[in-house]
Design a protein around this motif. Structure first.
Motif, PDB file in Angstrom:
ATOM      1  N   GLU A  90       0.812  -1.209   0.000  1.00 13.34           N
ATOM      2  CA  GLU A  90       0.000   0.000   0.000  1.00 13.34           C
ATOM      3  C   GLU A  90       0.852   1.267   0.000  1.00 13.34           C
ATOM      4  O   GLU A  90       0.336   2.368  -0.230  1.00 13.34           O
ATOM      5  CB  GLU A  90      -0.963   0.010   1.181  1.00 13.34           C
ATOM      6  CG  GLU A  90      -0.323   0.115   2.555  1.00 13.34           C
ATOM      7  CD  GLU A  90       0.064  -1.235   3.155  1.00 13.34           C
ATOM      8  OE1 GLU A  90       0.377  -1.265   4.365  1.00 13.34           O
ATOM      9  OE2 GLU A  90       0.057  -2.256   2.411  1.00 13.34           O
ATOM     10  N   TRP A 111      -0.586   0.777  -5.908  1.00 12.96           N
ATOM     11  CA  TRP A 111      -1.121   1.939  -6.595  1.00 12.96           C
ATOM     12  C   TRP A 111      -0.641   1.904  -8.043  1.00 12.96           C
ATOM     13  O   TRP A 111       0.526   1.576  -8.311  1.00 12.96           O
ATOM     14  CB  TRP A 111      -0.635   3.235  -5.949  1.00 12.96           C
ATOM     15  CG  TRP A 111      -1.124   3.466  -4.552  1.00 12.96           C
ATOM     16  CD1 TRP A 111      -0.547   2.999  -3.393  1.00 12.96           C
ATOM     17  CD2 TRP A 111      -2.256   4.227  -4.143  1.00 12.96           C
ATOM     18  NE1 TRP A 111      -1.253   3.421  -2.301  1.00 12.96           N
ATOM     19  CE2 TRP A 111      -2.314   4.186  -2.729  1.00 12.96           C
ATOM     20  CE3 TRP A 111      -3.233   4.953  -4.834  1.00 12.96           C
ATOM     21  CZ2 TRP A 111      -3.298   4.831  -2.001  1.00 12.96           C
ATOM     22  CZ3 TRP A 111      -4.221   5.602  -4.114  1.00 12.96           C
ATOM     23  CH2 TRP A 111      -4.255   5.534  -2.710  1.00 12.96           C
ATOM     24  N   ARG A 138      -7.223   3.419  -6.483  1.00 14.35           N
ATOM     25  CA  ARG A 138      -5.766   3.283  -6.507  1.00 14.35           C
ATOM     26  C   ARG A 138      -5.157   3.585  -7.880  1.00 14.35           C
ATOM     27  O   ARG A 138      -4.082   3.095  -8.214  1.00 14.35           O
ATOM     28  CB  ARG A 138      -5.338   1.895  -6.016  1.00 14.35           C
ATOM     29  CG  ARG A 138      -5.387   1.761  -4.510  1.00 14.35           C
ATOM     30  CD  ARG A 138      -4.916   0.399  -4.006  1.00 14.35           C
ATOM     31  NE  ARG A 138      -5.900  -0.627  -4.285  1.00 14.35           N
ATOM     32  CZ  ARG A 138      -5.729  -1.623  -5.140  1.00 14.35           C
ATOM     33  NH1 ARG A 138      -4.576  -1.744  -5.799  1.00 14.35           N
ATOM     34  NH2 ARG A 138      -6.667  -2.512  -5.328  1.00 14.35           N
ATOM     35  N   ASN A 179      -6.199  10.579  -5.255  1.00 20.13           N
ATOM     36  CA  ASN A 179      -5.441   9.351  -5.018  1.00 20.13           C
ATOM     37  C   ASN A 179      -3.955   9.616  -4.830  1.00 20.13           C
ATOM     38  O   ASN A 179      -3.301   8.981  -3.996  1.00 20.13           O
ATOM     39  CB  ASN A 179      -5.660   8.367  -6.169  1.00 20.13           C
ATOM     40  CG  ASN A 179      -7.040   7.733  -6.134  1.00 20.13           C
ATOM     41  OD1 ASN A 179      -7.752   7.832  -5.135  1.00 20.13           O
ATOM     42  ND2 ASN A 179      -7.426   7.091  -7.226  1.00 20.13           N
TER      43      ASN A 179
END
Length: 210
Positions: A90, A111, A138, A179
């Motif tokens: 993450e 991502w 993401r 994001n």
């Protein structure tokens, strides 16, 4: 960081790895990158691993460059390496994605970034299709001002095109702004108030007296 294109120079890599931890202590540093593979050599992999380890010690995010040649294999190899090092997925931004890599990147919890160019790599038209197919989770876009023909305004231009093609505003906001803020904000060094309510900075101040 040391870019993958320079990672085959052992002396340069050694110097960067020695200096990098001190630089990462500065205010406002949000991550280590871009790092990763270019020709997928053993030297590039050693630089890759070393910089991921440094990012882990400083609890920063990592921005990973995926190679322009043999992109799918290079992307898969990057994802495998990061997982083998135990670095939190993450906190990893995989950039320079395209249609053949984005699904794997998202499915494995990373991502997915897209650097947009006017004529090469990923363009705004193709990005609209990606947004329509995958939605906002993401995914983020960025622009470039580098050695090739590029467009620093690619993000707002793509946002406008998404709007004209009927992409929901909430999806546009996430992909073009929210994001990236969420991803880089994990460093604790970046928040929206930095530009909405900026603090005055004394440009005469120095780091560690130098």
């Amino acid at each position: 960081a040391i870019n993958p294109k320079e990672a085959n120079d052992p002396a340069l890599v050694a110097g960067v790895l020695e200096l990098l931890p001190r630089y990462l202590e500065k205010d406002g540093v949000v991550g280590v990158g871009e790092i990763g593979y270019d020709d997928m050599t053993a030297a590039e992999e050693r630089a890759f691993e070393g910089q991921v380890a440094i990012a882990a010690r400083h609890e920063l995010v990592v921005l990973v460059h995926t190679p322009h040649r043999d992109k799918r294999r290079g992307t898969e190899r990057s994802l495998d390496l990061i997982r083998s090092l135990g670095f939190p997925v993450e906190r990893v931004l995989i950039d320079h994605n395209n249609e053949e890599t984005v699904r794997d990147v998202l499915d494995r919890g990373f991502w997915a970034g897209f650097t947009l160019y006017p004529h090469t790599k990923m363009d705004s038209e193709r990005m609209v299709d990606v947004a329509r197919q995958y939605g906002p989770e993401r995914i983020f876009i960025d622009s470039s001002a580098d050695w090739g023909i590029s467009d620093p305004l690619a993000v707002p231009r793509t946002a406008q095109l998404m709007f004209e093609r009927g992409i929901p505003p909430s999806t546009i906001e996430a992909i073009c702004y929210g994001n990236a803020l969420a991803a880089y904000g994990q460093s604790g060094q970046m928040q929206e108030s930095d530009w909405l309510d900026p603090q005055s900075v004394d440009q005469r101040s120095v780091f560690d007296g130098k």
